[in-house]
Scaffold this motif. Structure first.
Motif, PDB file in Angstrom:
ATOM      1  N   ASP A   1      24.335  41.503  35.970  1.00  0.00           N
ATOM      2  CA  ASP A   1      24.520  41.352  37.423  1.00  0.00           C
ATOM      3  C   ASP A   1      25.513  40.231  37.723  1.00  0.00           C
ATOM      4  O   ASP A   1      26.367  40.364  38.612  1.00  0.00           O
ATOM      5  CB  ASP A   1      23.184  41.035  38.096  1.00  0.00           C
ATOM      6  N   ALA A   2      25.378  39.117  36.993  1.00  0.00           N
ATOM      7  CA  ALA A   2      26.280  37.994  37.209  1.00  0.00           C
ATOM      8  C   ALA A   2      27.708  38.374  36.857  1.00  0.00           C
ATOM      9  O   ALA A   2      28.667  37.980  37.552  1.00  0.00           O
ATOM     10  CB  ALA A   2      25.828  36.792  36.376  1.00  0.00           C
ATOM     11  N   HIS A   3      27.892  39.129  35.776  1.00  0.00           N
ATOM     12  CA  HIS A   3      29.229  39.597  35.391  1.00  0.00           C
ATOM     13  C   HIS A   3      29.860  40.407  36.517  1.00  0.00           C
ATOM     14  O   HIS A   3      31.016  40.189  36.898  1.00  0.00           O
ATOM     15  CB  HIS A   3      29.127  40.436  34.113  1.00  0.00           C
ATOM     16  N   ASP A   4      29.092  41.357  37.058  1.00  0.00           N
ATOM     17  CA  ASP A   4      29.638  42.225  38.105  1.00  0.00           C
ATOM     18  C   ASP A   4      29.976  41.429  39.361  1.00  0.00           C
ATOM     19  O   ASP A   4      31.023  41.660  39.992  1.00  0.00           O
ATOM     20  CB  ASP A   4      28.639  43.337  38.437  1.00  0.00           C
ATOM     21  N   ARG A   5      29.111  40.491  39.727  1.00  0.00           N
ATOM     22  CA  ARG A   5      29.369  39.692  40.930  1.00  0.00           C
ATOM     23  C   ARG A   5      30.554  38.764  40.705  1.00  0.00           C
ATOM     24  O   ARG A   5      31.394  38.590  41.602  1.00  0.00           O
ATOM     25  CB  ARG A   5      28.125  38.876  41.295  1.00  0.00           C
ATOM     26  N   LEU A   6      30.657  38.207  39.529  1.00  0.00           N
ATOM     27  CA  LEU A   6      31.770  37.305  39.240  1.00  0.00           C
ATOM     28  C   LEU A   6      33.093  38.071  39.193  1.00  0.00           C
ATOM     29  O   LEU A   6      34.146  37.533  39.573  1.00  0.00           O
ATOM     30  CB  LEU A   6      31.516  36.583  37.918  1.00  0.00           C
ATOM     31  N   ALA A   7      33.041  39.320  38.748  1.00  0.00           N
ATOM     32  CA  ALA A   7      34.252  40.152  38.766  1.00  0.00           C
ATOM     33  C   ALA A   7      34.728  40.352  40.209  1.00  0.00           C
ATOM     34  O   ALA A   7      35.945  40.364  40.481  1.00  0.00           O
ATOM     35  CB  ALA A   7      33.967  41.492  38.100  1.00  0.00           C
TER      36      ALA A   7
END
Length: 335
Positions: A185-191
């Protein structure tokens, strides 16, 4: 203020020794507190300065046991000392003031029940915003929303742990989560945030990519904001944050363990911590110490974070696997 006369006798009929040796980074022990403790107890107090926690570890590795009564160390040094069996368990009967500690200082992910350590001081990750910044709330969620509305005007450090931790909390996950789902989830939001955030660090400077836009906000440590800055406001997000804690511990074979406990019990008295907080502007673990502080200190969240935000904060204990996953996310997104 709590006092310990020179005839002080501890539970178990242990007499207070008259010498105390503390190993601490330079400038971390408040001089007036040191002098006051010595005057009240008649104890000769000596502070041995060390540059870092690694210096203490090197000294102990070289066989320098039995020379130090107390050490003031950071989180990683304390973790190593506990794992290596190089600190004494605390005598809880000598530390009734430990019951005054509140979240997140009443326990530790590396020292459950505080069996080996006493919190001394801390910094906390927070946010500094311009006085006129269009931020809707004092939260991580609002900071990142402002970044999306104003690309390039929110600065974050070149730190996977801090930025990904803040993103995790903004999504309702623990700061130090190791869950693949949470980090996904953090990866997607940071992207999504990547085009909006301005990452400070060597890579950005060497590439010449320095934003000329006015700064509206930045993710920062409270250490840099103990004195309030004109035109800026520091806050600790309401969802909670990460605490960088320094703690006292008693190395094995400490020559004066009773007086070491007396120092710790004295430190856990709010009437002792309050003047140290007022003088140094270094946050202390006892919320009761704030009772008599002037408004100029109380209103600075870098010194006195709101109790609710503090209770929601953690001492991050990121596993080796979790750190590897964070570094992979950071590299993959070219941050």
């Amino acid at each position: 203020m709590q006092t310990f006369p020179s005839t002080f006798v501890t539970p178990g009929n242990q007499t207070l020794e008259q010498h105390l040796v503390i190993a601490s980074p330079q400038g971390q022990i408040d001089a007036q507190m040191l002098q006051g403790f010595a005057a009240r107890t008649g104890v000769e107090c000596v502070v041995q300065a060390m540059a870092t926690g690694d210096e203490l570890l090197l000294r102990l590795a070289a066989g320098d046991f039995g020379q130090v009564d107390l050490a003031l160390v950071d989180f990683s040094t304390l973790s190593y000392l506990i794992d290596a069996g190089q600190v004494e368990p605390l005598a809880r009967k000598l530390l009734p003031n430990q019951s005054r500690l509140q979240q997140p200082f009443d326990d530790s992910p590396i020292d459950r029940g505080l069996r080996h350590s006493v919190p001394a001081s801390y910094d906390i990750v927070g946010v500094s915003v311009a006085a006129a910044a269009p931020i809707e709330a004092d939260t991580w969620l609002a900071l990142f929303a402002m970044a999306e509305r104003h690309p390039g005007q929110v600065l974050v450090p070149d730190s996977a742990d801090q930025v990904i931790g803040a993103v995790l909390v903004s999504l309702g996950h623990p700061w130090d989560s190791d869950s693949n789902g949470d980090l996904g989830d953090a990866h997607d939001r940071l992207a999504e945030l990547r085009p909006a955030l301005h990452v400070l660090g060597a890579r950005q400077r060497s590439a010449g990519r320095v934003s000329l836009l006015p700064v509206l906000g930045r993710l920062a440590s409270s250490h840099a904001y103990r004195s309030q800055r004109r035109g800026e406001r520091f806050f600790v997000p309401g969802e909670g944050s990460a605490v960088d804690l320094r703690s006292y511990c008693i190395p094995v074979y400490a020559p004066h363990p009773v007086v070491a406990h007396a120092w710790l019990e004295n430190w856990l008295d709010p009437s002792v911590e309050a003047p140290v907080l007022a003088r140094s502007r270094v946050p202390v673990p006892l919320l009761e110490a704030r009772a008599s502080l002037p408004g100029t200190v109380l209103d600075n969240q870098a010194v006195c974070p709101p109790s609710e935000a503090l209770a929601a904060s953690v001492q991050p204990n990121i596993s080796a696997e979790g750190r590897l996953l964070r570094d992979q996310i950071w590299t993959e997104l070219h941050l």
